[in-house]
Design an enzyme around this catalytic site. Structure first.
Site, PDB file in Angstrom:
ATOM      1  NE  ARG A  71      -4.029   1.932   2.181  1.00 43.13           N
ATOM      2  CZ  ARG A  71      -4.406   2.623   3.258  1.00 43.13           C
ATOM      3  NH1 ARG A  71      -3.914   2.333   4.445  1.00 43.13           N
ATOM      4  NH2 ARG A  71      -5.287   3.592   3.139  1.00 43.13           N
ATOM      5  CG  HIS A  75      -1.305   5.438  -0.085  1.00 41.18           C
ATOM      6  ND1 HIS A  75      -2.025   6.060   0.900  1.00 41.18           N
ATOM      7  CD2 HIS A  75      -2.132   4.473  -0.566  1.00 41.18           C
ATOM      8  CE1 HIS A  75      -3.226   5.492   1.024  1.00 41.18           C
ATOM      9  NE2 HIS A  75      -3.306   4.514   0.148  1.00 41.18           N
ATOM     10  CG  ASP A  76       6.321   6.961  -3.231  1.00 35.32           C
ATOM     11  OD1 ASP A  76       6.263   8.201  -3.126  1.00 35.32           O
ATOM     12  OD2 ASP A  76       7.352   6.358  -3.607  1.00 35.32           O
ATOM     13  N   GLY A  81       3.983  11.155  -7.982  1.00 35.81           N
ATOM     14  CA  GLY A  81       4.920  10.192  -8.571  1.00 35.81           C
ATOM     15  C   GLY A  81       5.675   9.374  -7.541  1.00 35.81           C
ATOM     16  CG  ASP A  83       8.227  11.780  -5.000  1.00 40.52           C
ATOM     17  OD1 ASP A  83       7.453  11.020  -4.371  1.00 40.52           O
ATOM     18  OD2 ASP A  83       8.103  13.018  -5.003  1.00 40.52           O
ATOM     19  CD  GLU A  97       3.290  12.851  -0.323  1.00 39.58           C
ATOM     20  OE1 GLU A  97       4.117  13.499  -0.971  1.00 39.58           O
ATOM     21  OE2 GLU A  97       3.017  11.664  -0.576  1.00 39.58           O
ATOM     22  CG  ASN A 103      -0.822   8.975   2.952  1.00 43.31           C
ATOM     23  OD1 ASN A 103      -1.215   8.028   2.256  1.00 43.31           O
ATOM     24  ND2 ASN A 103      -0.231  10.032   2.451  1.00 43.31           N
ATOM     25  CB  THR A 105      -5.121   3.582   7.768  1.00 39.25           C
ATOM     26  OG1 THR A 105      -5.405   4.095   6.460  1.00 39.25           O
ATOM     27  CG2 THR A 105      -6.236   3.978   8.730  1.00 39.25           C
ATOM     28  N   PRO A 174      -7.996   8.090  -4.704  1.00 39.14           N
ATOM     29  CG  PRO A 174      -8.434   6.649  -6.478  1.00 39.14           C
ATOM     30  CD  PRO A 174      -7.321   7.176  -5.622  1.00 39.14           C
ATOM     31  CG  HIS A 204      -8.057  -3.608  -1.892  1.00 42.31           C
ATOM     32  ND1 HIS A 204      -9.088  -2.716  -2.069  1.00 42.31           N
ATOM     33  CD2 HIS A 204      -6.954  -2.846  -1.622  1.00 42.31           C
ATOM     34  CE1 HIS A 204      -8.632  -1.481  -1.909  1.00 42.31           C
ATOM     35  NE2 HIS A 204      -7.348  -1.532  -1.652  1.00 42.31           N
ATOM     36  CG  ASP A 250      -9.419 -12.331  -0.295  1.00 39.11           C
ATOM     37  OD1 ASP A 250     -10.538 -12.886  -0.236  1.00 39.11           O
ATOM     38  OD2 ASP A 250      -8.429 -12.851  -0.861  1.00 39.11           O
ATOM     39  CG  ASP A 258      -5.893 -15.881  -3.334  1.00 35.65           C
ATOM     40  OD1 ASP A 258      -6.425 -14.759  -3.236  1.00 35.65           O
ATOM     41  OD2 ASP A 258      -6.105 -16.803  -2.527  1.00 35.65           O
TER      42      ASP A 258
HETATM   43  C1  HEM Z   1      -9.466   2.799  -6.119  1.00 41.78           C
HETATM   44  C2  HEM Z   1      -8.342   2.701  -5.560  1.00 41.78           C
HETATM   45  C3  HEM Z   1      -8.130   2.335  -4.100  1.00 41.78           C
HETATM   46  C4  HEM Z   1      -8.829   2.709  -2.994  1.00 41.78           C
HETATM   47  C5  HEM Z   1     -10.052   3.574  -2.908  1.00 41.78           C
HETATM   48  C6  HEM Z   1      -8.201   2.063  -1.863  1.00 41.78           C
HETATM   49  C7  HEM Z   1      -8.590   2.208  -0.556  1.00 41.78           C
HETATM   50  C8  HEM Z   1      -8.040   1.520   0.508  1.00 41.78           C
HETATM   51  C9  HEM Z   1      -8.465   1.644   1.872  1.00 41.78           C
HETATM   52  C10 HEM Z   1      -9.546   2.589   2.371  1.00 41.78           C
HETATM   53  C11 HEM Z   1      -7.756   0.766   2.599  1.00 41.78           C
HETATM   54  C12 HEM Z   1      -7.893   0.455   4.091  1.00 41.78           C
HETATM   55  C13 HEM Z   1      -7.420   1.562   4.965  1.00 41.78           C
HETATM   56  C14 HEM Z   1      -7.815   1.264   6.380  1.00 41.78           C
HETATM   57  O1  HEM Z   1      -8.992   1.413   6.674  1.00 41.78           O
HETATM   58  O2  HEM Z   1      -6.949   0.841   7.169  1.00 41.78           O
HETATM   59  C15 HEM Z   1      -6.865   0.080   1.701  1.00 41.78           C
HETATM   60  C16 HEM Z   1      -5.991  -0.903   2.089  1.00 41.78           C
HETATM   61  C17 HEM Z   1      -5.101  -1.491   1.243  1.00 41.78           C
HETATM   62  N1  HEM Z   1      -4.883  -1.154  -0.078  1.00 41.78           N
HETATM   63 FE1  HEM Z   1      -6.033   0.051  -1.192  1.00 41.78          FE
HETATM   64  N2  HEM Z   1      -7.141   1.323  -2.315  1.00 41.78           N
HETATM   65  C18 HEM Z   1      -7.061   1.474  -3.660  1.00 41.78           C
HETATM   66  C19 HEM Z   1      -6.098   0.947  -4.497  1.00 41.78           C
HETATM   67  C20 HEM Z   1      -5.075   0.155  -4.071  1.00 41.78           C
HETATM   68  C21 HEM Z   1      -3.967  -0.250  -4.888  1.00 41.78           C
HETATM   69  C22 HEM Z   1      -3.739   0.201  -6.326  1.00 41.78           C
HETATM   70  C23 HEM Z   1      -3.192  -1.071  -4.133  1.00 41.78           C
HETATM   71  C24 HEM Z   1      -1.913  -1.757  -4.515  1.00 41.78           C
HETATM   72  C25 HEM Z   1      -1.670  -2.226  -5.699  1.00 41.78           C
HETATM   73  C26 HEM Z   1      -3.798  -1.156  -2.845  1.00 41.78           C
HETATM   74  C27 HEM Z   1      -3.347  -1.935  -1.821  1.00 41.78           C
HETATM   75  C28 HEM Z   1      -3.897  -1.960  -0.550  1.00 41.78           C
HETATM   76  C29 HEM Z   1      -3.457  -2.866   0.487  1.00 41.78           C
HETATM   77  C30 HEM Z   1      -2.422  -3.965   0.350  1.00 41.78           C
HETATM   78  C31 HEM Z   1      -4.205  -2.554   1.619  1.00 41.78           C
HETATM   79  C32 HEM Z   1      -4.107  -3.202   2.999  1.00 41.78           C
HETATM   80  C33 HEM Z   1      -3.122  -2.399   3.835  1.00 41.78           C
HETATM   81  C34 HEM Z   1      -2.854  -2.955   5.214  1.00 41.78           C
HETATM   82  O3  HEM Z   1      -3.343  -4.013   5.576  1.00 41.78           O
HETATM   83  O4  HEM Z   1      -2.107  -2.283   5.940  1.00 41.78           O
HETATM   84  N3  HEM Z   1      -4.929  -0.386  -2.837  1.00 41.78           N
HETATM   85  N4  HEM Z   1      -7.048   0.571   0.436  1.00 41.78           N
END
Ligand code: HEM
Length: 350
Positions: A71, A75-76, A81, A83, A97, A103, A105, A174, A204, A250, A258
């Site tokens: 994640r 976010h980076d 970009g 960076d 940031e 950020n 969480t 987003p 996710h 998941d 997976d």
């Molecule tokens: C539409 C785009 C995305 C949105 C709206 C989004 C939103 C979020 C949110 C809200 C969380 C949970 C934060 C929390 O409540 O703790 C999360 C977790 C996560 N996101 Fe996304 N995300 C997006 C795209 C991505 C992308 C592109 C990746 C990586 C390729 C990614 C990887 C992850 C991972 C691995 C977690 C779990 C983090 C953890 O367990 O610490 N997400 N995301």
């Protein structure tokens, strides 16, 4: 006859042994000028094994760290970009940031792991590898060590010397409450499309989310696109919208990289609006179905989009710096400028 069967079996076995790992993606987007796969070949030849070995040990203690690292890379890259600006602590010029709501969480343990890696690499190679590259490699290895596809990471990013404002950070990432119609314009600003969205959202398949990130779907009542049993369980975890609890992104295989995330979506068990809506929007639905049915296809497209994302707005050549400490810019010190040979390889740093 028996001997020809034996030969056939032997040849088949040899073919199986020599065929590449099925999850390794071969199809990659164009590589940005200034990045290369051999960037640290002479300056830090063991870089990739240092990162892999370190993370392997860390994940034995806490597999959640893999999700945190993946994640951070996202976010980076989405905010000004790839960076390494998300790693910077705040300064007199303003909050970092990291202080912007999306950020908050990000896992402290993941930032710590990047700094630990930085120190480890520094000890073996000197200060030649950027923090932004360490983040990109750590994200790839988080995917691989959780069971996902391996892919080659183009290297040579430089670290930024500024971080984005709170508003810029908010505008670039987003929100989980967004639907596809709201997300696509944010992505198109950085040349990512609907296919990239479906593939990258597959990140996710590991990790967790806090109640506040999906409270819009369970309060005051069930989002009608959400499965009833899934809803009941989420309400047990989050009895109130401000409960500070987490749940898996998941539900089928929370720690394994997976394609089950897409199976979740088909069963209306995606956690965020931004997840579940991929199954309900005509621009994204068919790819969700394809990925749910074909993990190899998901792995290929995920690797492709990760390499694309990992090259967004990169600083290369003499731009930016190689940070001594990933949490702080080098400040008044003279920045390190690498020497790059004609093959795009770093040969020295001053
Ligand atoms: C539409 C785009 C995305 C949105 C709206 C989004 C939103 C979020 C949110 C809200 C969380 C949970 C934060 C929390 O409540 O703790 C999360 C977790 C996560 N996101 Fe996304 N995300 C997006 C795209 C991505 C992308 C592109 C990746 C990586 C390729 C990614 C990887 C992850 C991972 C691995 C977690 C779990 C983090 C953890 O367990 O610490 N997400 N995301």
């Amino acid at each position: 006859m028996a001997s020809s069967i034996l030969v056939f079996l032997l040849v088949s076995a040899l073919c199986l042994l020599s065929s590449p790992a099925p999850a390794v993606a071969q199809n990659l987007p164009p590589i940005v000028n200034g990045l290369s796969f051999t960037f640290y070949k002479s300056s830090c030849p063991k870089l990739e094994s240092i990162v892999r070995d370190f993370l392997n040990k860390q994940f034995e203690k806490d597999i959640g760290l893999a999700a945190g690292l993946l994640r951070i890379h996202f976010h980076d890259c989405f905010v000004q970009g790839c960076d390494g600006s998300v790693l910077l602590d705040g300064s007199a010029s303003g909050p970092s940031e990291q202080d912007a709501p999306p950020n908050l969480t990000l896992r402290p343990a993941a930032f710590q792991a990047i700094n630990d890696l930085r120190a480890l690499i520094d000890g073996q190679c000197g200060r030649v590898v950027s923090c932004a590259d360490v983040v990109a490699l750590a994200a790839r290895d988080s995917v691989v060590l959780s069971g996902g596809p391996s892919y080659k990471v183009p290297l040579g990013r430089r670290d930024g010397v500024t971080f984005a404002t709170r508003n810029a950070t908010l505008a670039s990432l987003p929100a989980p409450t967004f639907n596809v119609t709201q997300i696509l314009p944010v992505l198109s600003l950085i040349n990512l499309d609907a296919d990239d969205l479906v593939a990258l959202s597959g990140g996710h398949t590991i990790g967790r989310g806090h109640c506040s990130s999906f409270s819009n779907r369970i309060f005051p009542s069930r989002d009608p696109t959400m499965d009833q049993t899934f809803f009941n369980n989420l309400r047990d975890t989050c009895p109130a919208s401000d409960t500070n609890a987490t749940t898996s992104l998941d539900i089928r295989s929370p720690n394994v990289f997976d394609n089950k995330y897409y199976v979740d979506l088909m069963n209306r068990q995606g956690l965020f609006t931004s997840d579940e809506n991929l199954y309900f929007d005509s621009r994204t639905k068919s790819l969700v179905l394809d990925f749910a049915l074909n993990q190899t296809l998901f792995f290929e497209k995920f690797a492709f989009s990760m390499v694309k994302m990992g090259q967004l707005g990169v600083l290369t050549g003499g731009n930016g710096e190689i940070r001594a400490n990933c949490s702080a810019r080098n400040g008044g010190k003279i920045s390190m400028w690498p020497v790059i040979d004609q093959h795009g390889e770093q040969t020295a740093a001053f």
